[in-house]
Motif scaffolding. Structure first.
Motif, PDB file in Angstrom:
ATOM      1  N   LYS A  44       0.836  -1.202   0.000  1.00 25.26           N
ATOM      2  CA  LYS A  44       0.000   0.000   0.000  1.00 25.26           C
ATOM      3  C   LYS A  44       0.872   1.255   0.000  1.00 25.26           C
ATOM      4  N   THR A  45       0.388   2.287  -0.696  1.00 22.45           N
ATOM      5  CA  THR A  45       1.078   3.575  -0.667  1.00 22.45           C
ATOM      6  C   THR A  45       0.508   4.428   0.464  1.00 22.45           C
ATOM      7  N   GLU A  46       1.217   5.484   0.807  1.00 17.43           N
ATOM      8  CA  GLU A  46       0.734   6.387   1.853  1.00 17.43           C
ATOM      9  C   GLU A  46      -0.620   6.966   1.464  1.00 17.43           C
ATOM     10  N   GLN A  47      -0.765   7.360   0.210  1.00 17.34           N
ATOM     11  CA  GLN A  47      -2.030   7.951  -0.225  1.00 17.34           C
ATOM     12  C   GLN A  47      -3.172   6.943  -0.140  1.00 17.34           C
ATOM     13  N   GLU A  48      -2.914   5.684  -0.465  1.00 19.73           N
ATOM     14  CA  GLU A  48      -3.954   4.656  -0.350  1.00 19.73           C
ATOM     15  C   GLU A  48      -4.394   4.497   1.100  1.00 19.73           C
ATOM     16  N   ILE A  49      -3.446   4.582   2.013  1.00 18.96           N
ATOM     17  CA  ILE A  49      -3.764   4.469   3.435  1.00 18.96           C
ATOM     18  C   ILE A  49      -4.597   5.667   3.882  1.00 18.96           C
ATOM     19  N   VAL A  50      -4.181   6.874   3.490  1.00 19.27           N
ATOM     20  CA  VAL A  50      -4.927   8.085   3.857  1.00 19.27           C
ATOM     21  C   VAL A  50      -6.336   8.026   3.274  1.00 19.27           C
ATOM     22  N   ASP A  51      -6.449   7.636   2.011  1.00 18.50           N
ATOM     23  CA  ASP A  51      -7.766   7.542   1.372  1.00 18.50           C
ATOM     24  C   ASP A  51      -8.654   6.527   2.085  1.00 18.50           C
ATOM     25  N   PHE A  52      -8.088   5.387   2.451  1.00 18.57           N
ATOM     26  CA  PHE A  52      -8.857   4.374   3.165  1.00 18.57           C
ATOM     27  C   PHE A  52      -9.342   4.911   4.508  1.00 18.57           C
ATOM     28  N   MET A  53      -8.472   5.623   5.199  1.00 19.41           N
ATOM     29  CA  MET A  53      -8.856   6.167   6.499  1.00 19.41           C
ATOM     30  C   MET A  53      -9.955   7.210   6.351  1.00 19.41           C
ATOM     31  N   LYS A  54      -9.926   7.974   5.292  1.00 16.16           N
ATOM     32  CA  LYS A  54     -10.990   8.956   5.064  1.00 16.16           C
ATOM     33  C   LYS A  54     -12.322   8.258   4.771  1.00 16.16           C
ATOM     34  N   GLU A  55     -12.262   7.086   4.144  1.00 13.17           N
ATOM     35  CA  GLU A  55     -13.474   6.291   3.952  1.00 13.17           C
ATOM     36  C   GLU A  55     -14.024   5.840   5.301  1.00 13.17           C
ATOM     37  N   ILE A  56     -13.131   5.493   6.212  1.00 11.26           N
ATOM     38  CA  ILE A  56     -13.564   5.120   7.560  1.00 11.26           C
ATOM     39  C   ILE A  56     -14.192   6.323   8.251  1.00 11.26           C
ATOM     40  N   CYS A  57     -13.610   7.502   8.059  1.00 11.86           N
ATOM     41  CA  CYS A  57     -14.190   8.722   8.631  1.00 11.86           C
ATOM     42  C   CYS A  57     -15.610   8.933   8.110  1.00 11.86           C
ATOM     43  N   LEU A  62     -21.615   8.466   9.329  1.00 16.53           N
ATOM     44  CA  LEU A  62     -22.978   7.939   9.212  1.00 16.53           C
ATOM     45  C   LEU A  62     -23.533   7.563  10.582  1.00 16.53           C
ATOM     46  N   ILE A  63     -22.645   7.186  11.481  1.00 16.02           N
ATOM     47  CA  ILE A  63     -23.064   6.796  12.835  1.00 16.02           C
ATOM     48  C   ILE A  63     -23.152   8.026  13.734  1.00 16.02           C
ATOM     49  N   LEU A  64     -22.106   8.831  13.703  1.00 13.62           N
ATOM     50  CA  LEU A  64     -22.030  10.057  14.508  1.00 13.62           C
ATOM     51  C   LEU A  64     -21.638  11.207  13.584  1.00 13.62           C
ATOM     52  N   PRO A  65     -22.601  11.958  13.068  1.00 18.26           N
ATOM     53  CA  PRO A  65     -22.309  12.988  12.054  1.00 18.26           C
ATOM     54  C   PRO A  65     -21.206  13.972  12.434  1.00 18.26           C
ATOM     55  N   ASP A  66     -21.126  14.355  13.682  1.00 21.22           N
ATOM     56  CA  ASP A  66     -20.098  15.318  14.084  1.00 21.22           C
ATOM     57  C   ASP A  66     -18.698  14.718  14.044  1.00 21.22           C
ATOM     58  N   LEU A  67     -18.603  13.411  14.089  1.00 21.52           N
ATOM     59  CA  LEU A  67     -17.305  12.751  14.150  1.00 21.52           C
ATOM     60  C   LEU A  67     -16.580  12.761  12.804  1.00 21.52           C
ATOM     61  N   GLU A  68     -17.304  12.798  11.704  1.00 23.03           N
ATOM     62  CA  GLU A  68     -16.658  12.730  10.387  1.00 23.03           C
ATOM     63  C   GLU A  68     -15.689  13.889  10.170  1.00 23.03           C
ATOM     64  N   ALA A  69     -16.121  15.101  10.446  1.00 23.54           N
ATOM     65  CA  ALA A  69     -15.252  16.259  10.233  1.00 23.54           C
ATOM     66  C   ALA A  69     -14.023  16.203  11.136  1.00 23.54           C
ATOM     67  N   THR A  70     -14.223  15.829  12.391  1.00 24.96           N
ATOM     68  CA  THR A  70     -13.107  15.709  13.326  1.00 24.96           C
ATOM     69  C   THR A  70     -12.133  14.639  12.859  1.00 24.96           C
ATOM     70  N   CYS A  71     -12.677  13.517  12.431  1.00 22.81           N
ATOM     71  CA  CYS A  71     -11.855  12.414  11.945  1.00 22.81           C
ATOM     72  C   CYS A  71     -11.050  12.853  10.722  1.00 22.81           C
ATOM     73  N   ASN A  72     -11.691  13.523   9.772  1.00 22.16           N
ATOM     74  CA  ASN A  72     -10.986  13.983   8.574  1.00 22.16           C
ATOM     75  C   ASN A  72      -9.882  14.984   8.916  1.00 22.16           C
ATOM     76  N   GLU A  73     -10.176  15.897   9.821  1.00 17.79           N
ATOM     77  CA  GLU A  73      -9.165  16.866  10.240  1.00 17.79           C
ATOM     78  C   GLU A  73      -7.979  16.153  10.868  1.00 17.79           C
ATOM     79  N   LEU A  74      -8.288  15.159  11.681  1.00 20.29           N
ATOM     80  CA  LEU A  74      -7.236  14.389  12.332  1.00 20.29           C
ATOM     81  C   LEU A  74      -6.402  13.630  11.309  1.00 20.29           C
TER      82      LEU A  74
END
Length: 104
Positions: A44-57, A62-74
């Motif tokens: 895996k490349t770094e970008q693939e890992i970052v992209d995958f993590m953003k999918e998790i965000c 979908l579960i906790l709407p406020d968490l997505e933005a925080t997760c993406n910022e993180l």
């Protein structure tokens, strides 16, 4: 990868909370960063890992709407540096978790 999502939540809490650190946060961080380190040695490349993590965000959003933005910022703020520390600076997971204030 679920562990990385948990780390996102924990890191967000750690970064927004007063400078109190506990062993549970540290242990989870070390476990997740160890898994990330192992994943980096795969194809895996770094970008693939970052992209995958953003999918998790997005999924967390979908579960906790406020968490997505925080997760993406993180992810934008911390994940590339964590990957860089693991790959280029040859830091171990404990050092990484200490650097991001998840461990005492």
């Amino acid at each position: 990868m679920l562990k990385l999502a948990v780390l996102c939540c924990l890191l967000g809490a750690v970064m927004s909370a007063p400078q109190t650190k506990n062993e549970l946060t540290c242990d989870i961080c070390i476990d997740v960063i160890t898994d990330l380190d192992n994943w980096l040695t795969s194809d895996k490349t770094e970008q693939e890992i970052v992209d995958f993590m953003k999918e998790i965000c997005a999924a967390l959003g979908l579960i906790l709407p406020d968490l997505e933005a925080t997760c993406n910022e993180l992810m934008d703020a911390q994940l590339p540096g964590i990957i860089d520390d693991l790959v280029n600076n040859n830091l171990n997971p404990t050092e990484v978790c200490t650097n991001i204030a998840a461990c005492p």
